[in-house]
Design a protein around this motif. Sequence first.
Motif, mmCIF file in Angstrom:
data_model
loop_
_atom_site.group_PDB
_atom_site.id
_atom_site.type_symbol
_atom_site.label_atom_id
_atom_site.label_comp_id
_atom_site.label_asym_id
_atom_site.label_seq_id
_atom_site.Cartn_x
_atom_site.Cartn_y
_atom_site.Cartn_z
ATOM 1 N N GLU A 31 1.368 -1.306 -0.002
ATOM 2 C CA GLU A 31 0.392 -0.517 0.270
ATOM 3 C C GLU A 31 0.772 1.324 -0.350
ATOM 4 O O GLU A 31 0.782 2.444 -0.628
ATOM 5 C CB GLU A 31 -0.762 -0.075 1.403
ATOM 6 C CG GLU A 31 -2.052 1.084 1.060
ATOM 7 C CD GLU A 31 -1.540 2.791 1.813
ATOM 8 O OE1 GLU A 31 -2.294 3.699 1.016
ATOM 9 O OE2 GLU A 31 -0.912 2.502 2.132
ATOM 10 N N SER A 32 1.421 1.179 0.734
ATOM 11 C CA SER A 32 3.224 2.237 0.843
ATOM 12 C C SER A 32 3.179 2.617 -0.788
ATOM 13 O O SER A 32 3.339 3.545 -1.181
ATOM 14 C CB SER A 32 3.688 2.098 2.034
ATOM 15 O OG SER A 32 4.795 3.560 2.756
ATOM 16 N N ALA A 35 1.180 3.851 -3.255
ATOM 17 C CA ALA A 35 0.177 5.556 -3.038
ATOM 18 C C ALA A 35 0.792 6.567 -4.413
ATOM 19 O O ALA A 35 -0.378 6.753 -4.368
ATOM 20 C CB ALA A 35 0.802 5.363 -1.687
ATOM 21 N N ALA A 124 -12.202 0.686 3.439
ATOM 22 C CA ALA A 124 -11.998 1.813 2.057
ATOM 23 C C ALA A 124 -10.688 1.492 2.668
ATOM 24 O O ALA A 124 -10.248 1.122 3.474
ATOM 25 C CB ALA A 124 -12.263 3.162 2.994
ATOM 26 N N LEU A 125 -9.980 2.283 0.949
ATOM 27 C CA LEU A 125 -8.429 1.118 1.206
ATOM 28 C C LEU A 125 -7.600 2.355 2.247
ATOM 29 O O LEU A 125 -6.711 2.186 2.689
ATOM 30 C CB LEU A 125 -7.888 1.819 -0.172
ATOM 31 C CG LEU A 125 -6.753 1.508 -0.720
ATOM 32 C CD1 LEU A 125 -6.303 -0.492 -0.373
ATOM 33 C CD2 LEU A 125 -6.148 1.515 -2.414
ATOM 34 N N SER A 126 -8.324 3.200 2.620
ATOM 35 C CA SER A 126 -7.704 4.567 3.425
ATOM 36 C C SER A 126 -7.472 4.204 4.715
ATOM 37 O O SER A 126 -6.156 4.473 5.631
ATOM 38 C CB SER A 126 -8.314 5.539 2.795
ATOM 39 O OG SER A 126 -10.190 5.875 3.958
ATOM 40 N N LYS A 127 -8.904 2.580 5.021
ATOM 41 C CA LYS A 127 -8.333 2.265 6.186
ATOM 42 C C LYS A 127 -7.544 0.855 6.359
ATOM 43 O O LYS A 127 -6.757 0.150 7.327
ATOM 44 C CB LYS A 127 -9.535 1.494 6.840
ATOM 45 C CG LYS A 127 -10.863 2.856 7.108
ATOM 46 C CD LYS A 127 -9.861 3.856 8.133
ATOM 47 C CE LYS A 127 -10.877 4.873 8.752
ATOM 48 N NZ LYS A 127 -11.377 5.328 9.573
ATOM 49 N N SER A 129 -3.855 0.739 6.306
ATOM 50 C CA SER A 129 -3.491 0.621 6.997
ATOM 51 C C SER A 129 -2.844 0.651 7.783
ATOM 52 O O SER A 129 -2.686 -0.305 9.243
ATOM 53 C CB SER A 129 -1.900 1.936 6.625
ATOM 54 O OG SER A 129 -1.462 1.917 5.318
ATOM 55 N N GLU A 130 -3.971 0.852 8.978
ATOM 56 C CA GLU A 130 -5.108 1.106 10.224
ATOM 57 C C GLU A 130 -5.000 -0.746 10.617
ATOM 58 O O GLU A 130 -4.203 -0.789 11.805
ATOM 59 C CB GLU A 130 -5.979 1.876 10.153
ATOM 60 C CG GLU A 130 -6.102 1.442 11.426
ATOM 61 C CD GLU A 130 -8.075 3.084 11.985
ATOM 62 O OE1 GLU A 130 -8.827 2.866 12.810
ATOM 63 O OE2 GLU A 130 -7.945 4.019 11.261
#
Length: 313
Positions: A31-32, A35, A124-127, A129-130
């Motif tokens: 993911e990183s 990005a 969501a993809l934004s979540k 890493s969390e």
Amino acid sequence: MLLSRYAESAFWLGRYMERIESLSRLLMVTESFAADQDSDDAWAPILNVFADTASFEERGKALTALNVANFYISDAANPNSIFYASQMGKENARSLRHLISTESWRQISVFHSSIATLQRRRFALSKLSEICMSIRESCFTFRGVMEATCYRDEVWRFNQLGAALERADQVTRLIDIKYFRFDRDDDDEAAPPDVAWWNTLLRSASGYHAFQRRYSFNADPADAANFLLCDPWLPLSVTNAAETALYQIKQLEDDFDAAPGQEVKRAASALQDRLASPPARLSGRTLHRYLDHVQQEIMGLAIAVNDRYFEPA
């Protein structure tokens, strides 16, 4: 003497929990790395390093970051998914309930429930890493509970052996994700330096600050590859994991008269020799080929352990 089925359950409990932690780390790195790219093609390497491209395509879904993430987090039919590994880890722990601590059983039950909850909801993809960080922290908690509460008998040794072999295998895949595209049969070709990517990789392996202590500020990617593969003091290095596995095999023999046999000794020696003789330059196709050989040696040792302890003739 420990029954072989319990030894196998302990071994695979270690492997599955280590696999979950490694998968979450790999998703975070991907993911990183993706990005700053416009295309979702950056997610193709993770499918390649696990030989899952055909399996993913069978789902009929587009190659998008979210679809690949769901494939590796919540797909119950994917044997390489976090959900599948947590389910199998719990089943192996269930068979060992009378041999592991109550705290360990409780922790893995809670953990599996949290993964099952993930499977039932969209994210969501934004979540991502969390979510992956939360999964990793749960794995660390389980490891700590096992460390603090489990009796140091054969069950413990086989569990640690399985975890160490899985860790060694997964770290080679983590490193190889950048080089999957290189054809093993072509001439060597060095990859262009990518300092940001290697820094991300080192951080994912909790090795960034340790690397800075061992190497100069101007260290190149080949130094990072060597550190993750060969440093004996980095907990997540392939060499450290391999030495941990070999130590557990020795302790099984010394403390419990569980002699490894010739095939396990041969496979262990082959892995040690491979790790002791890395190429002079760890980059590009050379690194890819070397990682492929290391993975084969790790697999050979795992097969030998299975044949000796879990399915003896």
